[in-house]
Structures are given as C-alpha cells and as structure tokens.
Design a protein around this motif. Structure first.
Motif, PDB file in Angstrom:
ATOM      1  N   MET A   1       0.837  -1.206   0.000  1.00  0.00           N
ATOM      2  CA  MET A   1       0.000   0.000   0.000  1.00  0.00           C
ATOM      3  C   MET A   1       0.872   1.257   0.000  1.00  0.00           C
ATOM      4  O   MET A   1       1.823   1.348   0.778  1.00  0.00           O
ATOM      5  CB  MET A   1      -0.901   0.012   1.250  1.00  0.00           C
ATOM      6  N   GLY A   2       0.524   2.197  -0.891  1.00  0.00           N
ATOM      7  CA  GLY A   2       1.242   3.467  -0.926  1.00  0.00           C
ATOM      8  C   GLY A   2       2.316   3.480  -2.004  1.00  0.00           C
ATOM      9  O   GLY A   2       2.848   2.428  -2.406  1.00  0.00           O
TER      10      GLY A   2
ATOM     11  N   ARG B   1      -2.175  -2.192 -12.691  1.00  0.00           N
ATOM     12  CA  ARG B   1      -2.612  -2.175 -11.284  1.00  0.00           C
ATOM     13  C   ARG B   1      -4.094  -2.560 -11.256  1.00  0.00           C
ATOM     14  O   ARG B   1      -4.903  -1.994 -12.011  1.00  0.00           O
ATOM     15  CB  ARG B   1      -2.402  -0.783 -10.691  1.00  0.00           C
TER      16      ARG B   1
ATOM     17  N   SER C   1      -8.396  -1.342  -5.385  1.00  0.00           N
ATOM     18  CA  SER C   1      -9.656  -0.778  -4.903  1.00  0.00           C
ATOM     19  C   SER C   1      -9.445   0.717  -4.642  1.00  0.00           C
ATOM     20  O   SER C   1      -8.313   1.194  -4.524  1.00  0.00           O
ATOM     21  CB  SER C   1     -10.110  -1.483  -3.625  1.00  0.00           C
ATOM     22  N   CYS C   2     -10.540   1.428  -4.614  1.00  0.00           N
ATOM     23  CA  CYS C   2     -10.459   2.871  -4.351  1.00  0.00           C
ATOM     24  C   CYS C   2     -11.734   3.330  -3.663  1.00  0.00           C
ATOM     25  O   CYS C   2     -12.714   2.582  -3.558  1.00  0.00           O
ATOM     26  CB  CYS C   2     -10.257   3.640  -5.662  1.00  0.00           C
ATOM     27  N   GLY C   3     -11.689   4.571  -3.190  1.00  0.00           N
ATOM     28  CA  GLY C   3     -12.882   5.175  -2.623  1.00  0.00           C
ATOM     29  C   GLY C   3     -13.462   6.154  -3.630  1.00  0.00           C
ATOM     30  O   GLY C   3     -12.712   6.866  -4.311  1.00  0.00           O
TER      31      GLY C   3
ATOM     32  N   GLN D   1      -2.160   9.227   2.295  1.00  0.00           N
ATOM     33  CA  GLN D   1      -2.819   8.904   3.557  1.00  0.00           C
ATOM     34  C   GLN D   1      -4.093   8.116   3.336  1.00  0.00           C
ATOM     35  O   GLN D   1      -4.900   8.459   2.489  1.00  0.00           O
ATOM     36  CB  GLN D   1      -3.163  10.197   4.320  1.00  0.00           C
ATOM     37  N   PHE D   2      -4.299   7.106   4.106  1.00  0.00           N
ATOM     38  CA  PHE D   2      -5.620   6.460   4.123  1.00  0.00           C
ATOM     39  C   PHE D   2      -6.480   7.160   5.177  1.00  0.00           C
ATOM     40  O   PHE D   2      -7.631   7.470   4.966  1.00  0.00           O
ATOM     41  CB  PHE D   2      -5.482   4.973   4.454  1.00  0.00           C
TER      42      PHE D   2
ATOM     43  N   VAL E   1     -10.203   7.922  -5.002  1.00  0.00           N
ATOM     44  CA  VAL E   1      -8.937   8.065  -4.260  1.00  0.00           C
ATOM     45  C   VAL E   1      -8.379   6.687  -3.930  1.00  0.00           C
ATOM     46  O   VAL E   1      -9.109   5.783  -3.498  1.00  0.00           O
ATOM     47  CB  VAL E   1      -9.134   8.914  -2.977  1.00  0.00           C
ATOM     48  N   GLU E   2      -7.089   6.540  -4.179  1.00  0.00           N
ATOM     49  CA  GLU E   2      -6.358   5.310  -3.801  1.00  0.00           C
ATOM     50  C   GLU E   2      -4.950   5.748  -3.470  1.00  0.00           C
ATOM     51  O   GLU E   2      -4.751   6.910  -3.077  1.00  0.00           O
ATOM     52  CB  GLU E   2      -6.438   4.251  -4.926  1.00  0.00           C
ATOM     53  N   MET E   3      -3.924   4.878  -3.601  1.00  0.00           N
ATOM     54  CA  MET E   3      -2.601   5.269  -3.067  1.00  0.00           C
ATOM     55  C   MET E   3      -1.415   4.868  -3.932  1.00  0.00           C
ATOM     56  O   MET E   3      -0.277   4.924  -3.465  1.00  0.00           O
ATOM     57  CB  MET E   3      -2.450   4.683  -1.653  1.00  0.00           C
ATOM     58  N   GLU E   4      -1.608   4.453  -5.192  1.00  0.00           N
ATOM     59  CA  GLU E   4      -0.468   3.941  -5.967  1.00  0.00           C
ATOM     60  C   GLU E   4      -0.383   4.398  -7.415  1.00  0.00           C
ATOM     61  O   GLU E   4       0.709   4.463  -7.987  1.00  0.00           O
ATOM     62  CB  GLU E   4      -0.481   2.389  -5.976  1.00  0.00           C
TER      63      GLU E   4
ATOM     64  N   SER F   1     -14.561   0.326  -3.625  1.00  0.00           N
ATOM     65  CA  SER F   1     -14.864  -0.541  -2.463  1.00  0.00           C
ATOM     66  C   SER F   1     -15.570   0.245  -1.369  1.00  0.00           C
ATOM     67  O   SER F   1     -16.246  -0.328  -0.517  1.00  0.00           O
ATOM     68  CB  SER F   1     -13.566  -1.118  -1.905  1.00  0.00           C
ATOM     69  N   ASP F   2     -15.383   1.570  -1.368  1.00  0.00           N
ATOM     70  CA  ASP F   2     -16.068   2.386  -0.355  1.00  0.00           C
ATOM     71  C   ASP F   2     -16.393   3.749  -0.943  1.00  0.00           C
ATOM     72  O   ASP F   2     -15.783   4.189  -1.917  1.00  0.00           O
ATOM     73  CB  ASP F   2     -15.244   2.555   0.914  1.00  0.00           C
TER      74      ASP F   2
ATOM     75  N   ILE G   1     -16.685   7.676  -0.199  1.00  0.00           N
ATOM     76  CA  ILE G   1     -16.276   8.731   0.739  1.00  0.00           C
ATOM     77  C   ILE G   1     -17.458   9.624   1.086  1.00  0.00           C
ATOM     78  O   ILE G   1     -17.599  10.096   2.210  1.00  0.00           O
ATOM     79  CB  ILE G   1     -15.144   9.593   0.108  1.00  0.00           C
TER      80      ILE G   1
HETATM   81  N1  LIG Z   1      -6.434   6.433   0.543  1.00  0.00           N
HETATM   82  C1  LIG Z   1      -7.397   5.497   0.236  1.00  0.00           C
HETATM   83  N2  LIG Z   1      -8.686   5.790   0.502  1.00  0.00           N
HETATM   84  C2  LIG Z   1      -9.631   4.895   0.200  1.00  0.00           C
HETATM   85 CL1  LIG Z   1     -11.267   5.276   0.559  1.00  0.00          CL
HETATM   86  C3  LIG Z   1      -9.283   3.666  -0.385  1.00  0.00           C
HETATM   87  N3  LIG Z   1     -10.004   2.576  -0.797  1.00  0.00           N
HETATM   88  C4  LIG Z   1      -9.124   1.694  -1.273  1.00  0.00           C
HETATM   89  N4  LIG Z   1      -7.852   2.176  -1.179  1.00  0.00           N
HETATM   90  C5  LIG Z   1      -6.671   1.407  -1.612  1.00  0.00           C
HETATM   91  O1  LIG Z   1      -6.595   0.304  -0.708  1.00  0.00           O
HETATM   92  C6  LIG Z   1      -5.453   0.435   0.138  1.00  0.00           C
HETATM   93  C7  LIG Z   1      -5.894   1.057   1.432  1.00  0.00           C
HETATM   94  O2  LIG Z   1      -6.890   0.241   2.047  1.00  0.00           O
HETATM   95  C8  LIG Z   1      -4.450   1.279  -0.638  1.00  0.00           C
HETATM   96  O3  LIG Z   1      -3.573   0.417  -1.343  1.00  0.00           O
HETATM   97  C9  LIG Z   1      -5.318   2.108  -1.612  1.00  0.00           C
HETATM   98  O4  LIG Z   1      -4.777   2.109  -2.923  1.00  0.00           O
HETATM   99  C10 LIG Z   1      -7.925   3.407  -0.634  1.00  0.00           C
HETATM  100  N5  LIG Z   1      -6.979   4.331  -0.324  1.00  0.00           N
END
Ligand SMILES: Nc1nc(Cl)c2ncn([C@@H]3O[C@H](CO)[C@@H](O)[C@H]3O)c2n1
Length: 236
Positions: free
Chosen positions: A64-65, A87, A90-92, A160-161, A180-183, A205-206, A208
């Motif tokens: 992650m990140g 890649r 999952s993301c928000g 940041q998560f 939003v995700e992290m990679e 997956s979620d 915001i």
């Molecule tokens: N910032 C962030 N926010 C939300 Cl709401 C996320 N939903 C899934 N991810 C992804 O899933 C992991 C965090 O649970 C990270 O690898 C990120 O890419 C998210 N990362």
C-alpha cells in the motif's frame, strides 16, 4: 533475483497484474491463471507466474502506498524487463456520480504525495496511462460489460488512508477526479521513466461521500470483472 523479489531471471512474465494485497495476488493466480507457480514470498509480498489463454502472466503484490509500490515496480521494470504492469486495486469514490462496485479505468492520476515533487524538482508532472492499454481496457469492458458501471477518469493517489485534512480533496473533486487510492500516480510515472506500459483499474470498495461499503462477496464479484478486463487489455 532483485533486492525485494526472489525470482530467477525469466521467471516473471512480460505482463504483470499488480494488486496492493498479496493475498489478492494469490487469489488472482489461483482463480485466473493455469499452472500458476509462486516465484517470490520475500517479506510476504507474494508473486506468481502462470498462463491465461496461452499468454504468460504474472501477478505481484505491490503493498500500500507509492513508496512500497515503487520498490516493486522499479525492480519489475529494471531487474526483470517487465513490459506491461496493470494495477488492479480498490479505491474510494469521491463523487456521487459513482456507486460502490463501479469500476474506474484511470486515464491519469493526481497525487498529494511529495514523491514526484522531489523527482521533478518541485514542478508538476502529469502521470498518465499508456493510451493503447487504456483503449484496450475500454474495448474489453464494452465487449464483455461487467455487472457494474465503468468510468474512465482521474484518480487521486494519496499518501494517507486516514487523512488529517479531508477537505483537501475538494479541489480535486471540483476538477473531476473520480476516486482516491494510493499507488497509480507513482506507477504511471515509473512506467514513463522506463518507457514501458502501465494502466490502473480500480473497483470502488467504499464511498467517501455516502459512507456506503461493499460486502466481501460483492468485492469478489466486481474484482473478478476487473481482472477479466485487465487480462484482456494486457494481452490484446
Ligand atoms: N487512501 C485510500 N482511501 C480509500 Cl477510501 C481507499 N479505498 C481503497 N484504497 C486502496 O486500498 C489500500 C488502502 O486500504 C491502498 O492500497 C489504496 O490504494 C484506498 N486508499
């Protein structure tokens, strides 16, 4: 072998699917690849190689990140000559234009990370997907439509998560960023540096805004649709 991947030369395929979660890498290998073999479990970040419809394909966890992802992407590109990384994550969702379970095919990625500011001496680079790979993913999603909606748009790769300043995403939402995700931003930057191909596909997956989340069963269904899109695009 490279510092963080224990594969022998040639053990990793030119095409790599790149989930954040190593256990998801195992699930993808077991579910989609024939004759999948584990080539690395260094630090628990699993990597597998098998075949899909006659194509050699690997699946490597990224963590992650961007810092973690960059360690593996650098070694995949530089030590193993990987040509294509997709890649699958999952993301928000950042906007109510999307619902949970939707799929985002990212044509580009913004970031709040300092990682590219260091790389580009404080200036802003535009991390974008490989266009032919992006187009192939869109065509795959049109040829075999998944159960949920598919969107092409921007991601925000955050460091940041657990954000200390959630209001900072507002300008990105106002400028059309979908999730939003992290990679993704780091992956697109490294693919450009090495002259290789990269694409990020994420399932929501979620949410915001609404707080809605997906069930584990829903995640598995949409994740499967996303993997099929990624495999068709990467092997087109
Ligand atoms: N910032 C962030 N926010 C939300 Cl709401 C996320 N939903 C899934 N991810 C992804 O899933 C992991 C965090 O649970 C990270 O690898 C990120 O890419 C998210 N990362």
């Amino acid at each position: 072998m490279s510092t963080h991947i224990a594969a022998a030369p040639g053990q990793i395929a030119p095409i790599v699917l790149f989930p954040g979660d190593p256990l998801r890498a195992r699930w993808i290998a077991e579910t989609f690849l024939d004759d999948a073999e584990l080539y690395s479990e260094t630090r628990g970040m699993l990597g597998f190689t098998g075949t899909w419809e006659g194509h050699r394909v690997s699946v490597q966890g990224s963590g992650m990140g961007q810092p973690s992802m960059a360690i593996y992407a650098n070694e995949l590109f530089d030590s193993y000559g990987v040509e294509t990384i997709v890649r699958v994550g999952s993301c928000g969702a950042l906007t109510e234009k999307l619902a949970v379970r939707d799929i985002i095919i990212a044509n580009g990625a913004c970031t709040d990370s300092g990682i590219n500011r260091v790389r580009f001496n404080g200036l802003d680079y535009a991390p974008v997907a490989d266009f032919p790979l992006l187009r192939a993913a869109v065509e795959a999603s049109e040829a075999e439509p998944p159960a949920s909606a598919v969107h092409v748009g921007l991601l925000l790769s955050s460091d940041q998560f657990y954000s200390t300043r959630p209001e900072l995403t507002e300008p990105f939402v106002q400028h059309g960023v979908l999730g939003v995700e992290m990679e993704a931003a780091g992956l697109y930057t490294l693919a450009a540096y090495y002259g290789r191909r990269a694409l990020a596909i994420c399932t929501v997956s979620d949410h915001i805004i609404t707080g809605e989340e997906t069930t584990a069963q829903e995640r598995e269904q949409t994740f499967g649709d996303m993997i099929r899109i990624a495999l068709r695009a990467a092997t087109a």
